[in-house]
Design a protein around this motif. Structure first.
Motif, PDB file in Angstrom:
ATOM      1  N   GLN A  81      56.356  18.122  14.506  1.00 48.46           N
ATOM      2  CA  GLN A  81      57.001  16.891  14.062  1.00 48.46           C
ATOM      3  C   GLN A  81      58.386  16.693  14.692  1.00 48.46           C
ATOM      4  O   GLN A  81      59.006  15.646  14.516  1.00 48.46           O
ATOM      5  N   VAL A  82      58.879  17.706  15.416  1.00 45.59           N
ATOM      6  CA  VAL A  82      60.189  17.570  16.065  1.00 45.59           C
ATOM      7  C   VAL A  82      60.100  16.484  17.136  1.00 45.59           C
ATOM      8  O   VAL A  82      59.203  16.487  17.964  1.00 45.59           O
ATOM      9  N   ALA A  83      61.026  15.549  17.119  1.00 43.78           N
ATOM     10  CA  ALA A  83      61.011  14.431  18.052  1.00 43.78           C
ATOM     11  C   ALA A  83      62.411  14.230  18.633  1.00 43.78           C
ATOM     12  O   ALA A  83      63.402  14.638  18.033  1.00 43.78           O
ATOM     13  N   PRO A  84      62.507  13.625  19.823  1.00 39.82           N
ATOM     14  CA  PRO A  84      63.816  13.425  20.447  1.00 39.82           C
ATOM     15  C   PRO A  84      64.709  12.504  19.618  1.00 39.82           C
ATOM     16  O   PRO A  84      64.257  11.492  19.091  1.00 39.82           O
ATOM     17  N   ARG A  85      65.973  12.845  19.540  1.00 42.31           N
ATOM     18  CA  ARG A  85      66.949  11.969  18.903  1.00 42.31           C
ATOM     19  C   ARG A  85      67.248  10.801  19.845  1.00 42.31           C
ATOM     20  O   ARG A  85      67.296  10.965  21.062  1.00 42.31           O
ATOM     21  N   SER A  86      67.446   9.643  19.295  1.00 43.13           N
ATOM     22  CA  SER A  86      67.749   8.466  20.097  1.00 43.13           C
ATOM     23  C   SER A  86      68.990   8.716  20.959  1.00 43.13           C
ATOM     24  O   SER A  86      70.024   9.143  20.461  1.00 43.13           O
ATOM     25  N   GLY A  87      68.861   8.476  22.269  1.00 44.84           N
ATOM     26  CA  GLY A  87      69.978   8.661  23.193  1.00 44.84           C
ATOM     27  C   GLY A  87      70.109  10.066  23.730  1.00 44.84           C
ATOM     28  O   GLY A  87      70.973  10.313  24.585  1.00 44.84           O
ATOM     29  N   SER A  88      69.275  11.016  23.265  1.00 41.00           N
ATOM     30  CA  SER A  88      69.353  12.388  23.743  1.00 41.00           C
ATOM     31  C   SER A  88      68.785  12.488  25.155  1.00 41.00           C
ATOM     32  O   SER A  88      68.197  11.539  25.680  1.00 41.00           O
ATOM     33  N   THR A  89      68.962  13.665  25.771  1.00 41.26           N
ATOM     34  CA  THR A  89      68.438  13.874  27.118  1.00 41.26           C
ATOM     35  C   THR A  89      66.927  13.685  27.164  1.00 41.26           C
ATOM     36  O   THR A  89      66.395  13.040  28.074  1.00 41.26           O
ATOM     37  N   ALA A  90      66.218  14.238  26.182  1.00 44.33           N
ATOM     38  CA  ALA A  90      64.763  14.085  26.156  1.00 44.33           C
ATOM     39  C   ALA A  90      64.373  12.622  25.997  1.00 44.33           C
ATOM     40  O   ALA A  90      63.453  12.135  26.660  1.00 44.33           O
ATOM     41  N   ASP A  91      65.074  11.901  25.141  1.00 39.81           N
ATOM     42  CA  ASP A  91      64.786  10.481  24.921  1.00 39.81           C
ATOM     43  C   ASP A  91      65.014   9.694  26.207  1.00 39.81           C
ATOM     44  O   ASP A  91      64.234   8.805  26.556  1.00 39.81           O
ATOM     45  N   GLN A  92      66.063  10.040  26.942  1.00 41.80           N
ATOM     46  CA  GLN A  92      66.359   9.362  28.207  1.00 41.80           C
ATOM     47  C   GLN A  92      65.284   9.652  29.255  1.00 41.80           C
ATOM     48  O   GLN A  92      64.905   8.769  30.033  1.00 41.80           O
ATOM     49  N   GLU A  93      64.810  10.895  29.289  1.00 46.19           N
ATOM     50  CA  GLU A  93      63.760  11.238  30.252  1.00 46.19           C
ATOM     51  C   GLU A  93      62.479  10.462  29.968  1.00 46.19           C
ATOM     52  O   GLU A  93      61.812   9.985  30.891  1.00 46.19           O
ATOM     53  N   LEU A  94      62.113  10.363  28.699  1.00 52.20           N
ATOM     54  CA  LEU A  94      60.900   9.626  28.353  1.00 52.20           C
ATOM     55  C   LEU A  94      61.047   8.148  28.699  1.00 52.20           C
ATOM     56  O   LEU A  94      60.095   7.513  29.174  1.00 52.20           O
ATOM     57  N   ALA A  95      62.236   7.611  28.475  1.00 55.04           N
ATOM     58  CA  ALA A  95      62.487   6.212  28.834  1.00 55.04           C
ATOM     59  C   ALA A  95      62.399   6.023  30.347  1.00 55.04           C
ATOM     60  O   ALA A  95      61.853   5.025  30.835  1.00 55.04           O
ATOM     61  N   GLU A  96      62.936   6.993  31.096  1.00 55.59           N
ATOM     62  CA  GLU A  96      62.854   6.943  32.563  1.00 55.59           C
ATOM     63  C   GLU A  96      61.399   6.947  33.020  1.00 55.59           C
ATOM     64  O   GLU A  96      61.013   6.193  33.909  1.00 55.59           O
ATOM     65  N   ALA A  97      60.582   7.798  32.389  1.00 56.59           N
ATOM     66  CA  ALA A  97      59.181   7.920  32.785  1.00 56.59           C
ATOM     67  C   ALA A  97      58.403   6.640  32.520  1.00 56.59           C
ATOM     68  O   ALA A  97      57.451   6.325  33.237  1.00 56.59           O
TER      69      ALA A  97
END
Length: 218
Positions: free
Chosen positions: A86-102
Motif C-alpha cells: 500500500q506504500v505509494a509515492p508522496r505528491s511531488g516526491s522523486t518517485a512521483d516525478q519519475e512516474l509523471a515523466e514516464a
C-alpha cells in the motif's frame, strides 16, 4: 558489497548468479526517503553479516549465536514495513516525478507509460524482500546447530548480492529512462542465464520461451 553491472554489455551481465522472474506483482514503492531506507538496510544487512563470519561459528558460544540471530530477526521485523504494497509515492516526491515523466516519455513508436518504471520498482522490491527472507534463514542457521560456517557463508553472499541489486535499481538521480535501462540489463542477464540453463537441460531451442524469458523477448 559485491559490484553490480554498470553497463548493459555481455561482459557485465553474464557473470553474476541468479535471474529475475517476470512479471512481478504490482506494488507501489514509496518516495525517495523510502528508497534511502531500502538502500541503508541493504548495506546494513550485507556489511553486518559478512564481517561477522570472520569469527568461525564453531568457536562462538550458543548464547553469542542466539544474540546475532535475535538481532537479525529484529532487523527484518523493523524494515519489513517497506514491503507493504500500500506504500505509494508522496505528491511531488522523486518517485512521483519519475512516474509523471514516464507518462509523457516518447521513445520508439509510442509513449512508455508508468508500467515500465513500476516494474523496475517491483524488481527492486523483490530483491529487497528476498534479502529479508534470507536474513531470517540466516538467523535459523545461526541457532540450528550447524557444524560448519558454510551455510552462513552461502546465505551471506546471496544477501549481499540481492541487496546490491535492490540498491542499484533504486539509486537516486537516474530518472525514468535510466531506471528502466537498468531493469532491462537485469532482464537480459536473466535471459542469458535462463537460455544457458535450458540448453544444459537439453531443451530444444524452439521451446526456450516456455523455459525462460529469452533474449529476443527482452
Amino acid at each position: 558489497m559485491p559490484s553490480v553491472p554498470t553497463e548493459c554489455s555481455n561482459t557485465n551481465i553474464q557473470g553474476r548468479g541468479g535471474g529475475l522472474a517476470l512479471p512481478y506483482r504490482t506494488v507501489r514503492v514509496g518516495r525517495r526517503r523510502a528508497w534511502a531506507r531500502v538502500c541503508r538496510t541493504g548495506r546494513f544487512l550485507a556489511n553486518w553479516i559478512v564481517p561477522s563470519l570472520a569469527i568461525p561459528l564453531g568457536i562462538m558460544t550458543p548464547s553469542e549465536l542466539a544474540r546475532y540471530a535475535a538481532h537479525l530477526r529484529s532487523t527484518v521485523e523493523i524494515f519489513g514495513v517497506l514491503t507493504d504494497p500500500q506504500v505509494a509515492p508522496r505528491s511531488g516526491s522523486t518517485a512521483d516525478q519519475e512516474l509523471a515523466e514516464a507518462r509523457t516519455l516518447s521513445l520508439g513508436d509510442g509513449i512508455w507509460g508508468e508500467d515500465r518504471v513500476r516494474t523496475a520498482y517491483q524488481a527492486a522490491l523483490m530483491s529487497y524482500t528476498a534479502a529479508l527472507d534470507e536474513s531470517l534463514a540466516m538467523a535459523a542457521v545461526l541457532t540450528g546447530g550447524v557444524r560448519t560456517a558454510i551455510p552462513a557463508v552461502v546465505l551471506s553472499r546471496s544477501i549481499a548480492e540481492v541487496c546490491s541489486q535492490a540498491w542499484w535499481l533504486l539509486e537516486s538521480g537516474l530518472g525514468a529512462r535510466g531506471r528502466v535501462e537498468r531493469l532491462q540489463c537485469l532482464r537480459l542477464r536473466s535471459a542469458i542465464e535462463g537460455e544457458r540453463a535450458a540448453e544444459a537441460d537439453g531443451t530444444d531451442r524452439a521451446d526456450w520461451a516456455q523455459y525462460t524469458e529469452t533474449q529476443a523477448q527482452v
